[in-house]
Design a protein around this motif. Structure first.
Motif, short mmCIF file in Angstrom:
data_model
loop_
_atom_site.label_atom_id
_atom_site.label_comp_id
_atom_site.label_asym_id
_atom_site.label_seq_id
_atom_site.Cartn_x
_atom_site.Cartn_y
_atom_site.Cartn_z
N ASP A 1 7.24 9.43 0.82
CA ASP A 1 8.44 9.33 0.30
C ASP A 1 8.67 7.80 0.31
O ASP A 1 8.38 6.89 1.07
CB ASP A 1 9.53 9.76 1.28
CG ASP A 1 10.88 9.85 0.62
OD1 ASP A 1 11.22 10.89 -0.27
OD2 ASP A 1 11.82 9.01 0.64
N ILE A 2 9.30 7.14 -0.71
CA ILE A 2 9.67 5.93 -1.17
C ILE A 2 10.35 5.21 0.12
O ILE A 2 10.22 4.17 0.37
CB ILE A 2 10.37 5.60 -2.17
CG1 ILE A 2 10.54 4.39 -2.90
CG2 ILE A 2 11.67 6.44 -2.17
CD1 ILE A 2 9.21 3.48 -2.66
N ARG B 1 0.79 -1.32 -0.14
CA ARG B 1 0.06 0.07 -0.05
C ARG B 1 0.88 1.17 0.01
O ARG B 1 0.72 2.15 -0.80
CB ARG B 1 -0.83 -0.08 1.25
CG ARG B 1 -1.81 1.26 1.60
CD ARG B 1 -2.65 1.26 2.56
NE ARG B 1 -2.50 0.49 3.76
CZ ARG B 1 -1.62 0.91 4.61
NH1 ARG B 1 -1.02 2.30 4.57
NH2 ARG B 1 -1.18 0.42 5.80
N GLU B 2 1.92 1.30 0.83
CA GLU B 2 2.85 2.22 0.78
C GLU B 2 3.60 2.54 -0.27
O GLU B 2 4.09 4.02 -0.86
CB GLU B 2 3.68 2.46 2.03
CG GLU B 2 3.06 2.51 3.47
CD GLU B 2 4.04 2.50 4.59
OE1 GLU B 2 5.02 2.30 4.35
OE2 GLU B 2 3.40 2.47 5.54
N GLU B 3 4.18 1.56 -1.03
CA GLU B 3 4.59 1.69 -2.30
C GLU B 3 3.63 2.56 -3.34
O GLU B 3 3.96 2.96 -4.22
CB GLU B 3 5.02 0.41 -2.88
CG GLU B 3 6.37 -0.30 -1.95
CD GLU B 3 6.82 -1.65 -2.63
OE1 GLU B 3 7.79 -2.08 -2.28
OE2 GLU B 3 5.82 -2.24 -3.36
N SER B 4 2.25 2.24 -3.39
CA SER B 4 1.46 2.75 -4.12
C SER B 4 1.20 4.04 -3.95
O SER B 4 1.23 5.14 -4.84
CB SER B 4 0.31 2.20 -4.09
OG SER B 4 -0.08 0.72 -4.29
N ALA C 1 8.18 3.35 2.62
CA ALA C 1 7.72 2.23 1.99
C ALA C 1 8.86 1.15 2.33
O ALA C 1 8.68 -0.01 2.63
CB ALA C 1 7.26 2.39 0.51
N GLN C 2 10.12 1.39 1.95
CA GLN C 2 11.19 0.63 2.12
C GLN C 2 11.44 0.28 3.43
O GLN C 2 11.78 -1.12 3.71
CB GLN C 2 12.40 0.97 1.50
CG GLN C 2 12.38 1.33 -0.29
CD GLN C 2 13.39 2.13 -0.69
OE1 GLN C 2 14.08 2.99 0.14
NE2 GLN C 2 13.38 2.14 -1.93
N GLU C 3 11.38 1.19 4.38
CA GLU C 3 11.44 0.75 5.78
C GLU C 3 10.45 -0.33 6.36
O GLU C 3 10.66 -1.20 6.98
CB GLU C 3 11.41 2.08 6.61
CG GLU C 3 11.62 1.75 8.09
CD GLU C 3 11.71 3.02 8.69
OE1 GLU C 3 11.69 3.21 10.07
OE2 GLU C 3 11.34 4.29 8.35
N THR C 4 8.96 -0.01 5.94
CA THR C 4 8.11 -0.83 6.28
C THR C 4 8.06 -2.25 5.75
O THR C 4 7.72 -3.19 6.54
CB THR C 4 6.80 -0.09 5.64
OG1 THR C 4 6.41 1.07 6.31
CG2 THR C 4 5.53 -1.11 6.02
#
Length: 237
Positions: free
Chosen positions: A126-127, A115-118, A130-133
């Motif tokens: 910030d991307i 979801r965060e990547e979207s 999403a990468q951290e998640t």
């Protein structure tokens, strides 16, 4: 383990969790542990939901600080069920320490990093977030004995990731009632919690892309947005 007392009439996720717990409680002893304490959880509003859960043989453990440590040292469990990866991130290590023989299951509810990547693609976050998640979330799923997903799409995301095994698809569980056959007007209703970004995004997309087509064909049509914590943007739609 969950972060709050689930209120099944407020959010889809809570309704799904209560459905799972009710099924389990028919055949097993079920303890619900609220691993994050907040004074508001002791209010009458939340206590009424505690009473409903206990009527369904779901024992809600005392709501207080450090309850997870307390119950894990005093009880023996066959299964540890964690709602959301971030609850498992906090509690699963403690659970493993005191319940080494128990099976651990993490309910993803939704695959958060996807979801965060979207959201990042749309420029909403910030991307790096999403990468951290993604790193945290996948670490949790790899440590668990089993992971539950709510949709085919989430299952497809996780199935090819090395180290994650025993993925199960468990959709929302709701009772089925006969539909009232009374005459209805041309109304569309969207129900959700609007602190949850995907719900806000879904309404915005519907209003921009779909609703104009419906309204153009029937000027008497109405679109109703119902839910807890509506945002200003939703109200203005």
């Amino acid at each position: 383990f969950n972060y709050t007392v689930p209120r099944e009439d407020r959010t889809s996720g809570d309704r799904r969790l209560v459905g799972i717990l009710r099924i389990l409680a028919k055949h097993h002893d079920v303890h619900l542990c609220i691993s994050r304490f907040g004074e508001w959880l002791l209010s009458d509003e939340y206590q009424q939901y505690v009473e409903k859960l206990e009527k369904d043989n779901i024992k809600v453990l005392p709501i207080k600080e450090n309850i997870a440590n307390e119950v894990l040292t005093e009880n023996n469990y066959d299964i540890g069920f964690f709602e959301f990866y971030w609850i498992a991130e906090e509690v699963l290590p403690i659970f493993r320490k005191y319940q080494p023989s128990a099976i651990t299951i993490v309910d993803s509810v939704d695959v958060a990093f996807a979801r965060e990547e979207s959201e990042a693609e749309l420029g909403l976050i910030d991307i790096s977030k999403a990468q951290e998640t993604k790193l945290k979330e996948l670490t949790v799923y790899k440590k668990a004995d089993a992971t539950i997903v709510v949709s085919d799409k989430d299952w497809d995301i996780l199935k090819n990731i090395d180290g994650i095994s025993n993925i199960f698809l468990v959709p929302n569980i709701v009772p089925i009632f006969p539909r009232n056959r009374k005459k209805r007007g041309p109304k569309v209703v969207f129900i959700g919690c609007y602190l949850w970004p995907p719900n806000v995004d879904g309404v915005a997309w519907f209003v921009e892309s779909i609703w104009p087509i419906i309204y153009e064909n029937n000027k008497k049509s109405e679109f109703l947005v119902i839910g807890s914590n509506p945002t200003t943007e939703i109200k203005e739609m």
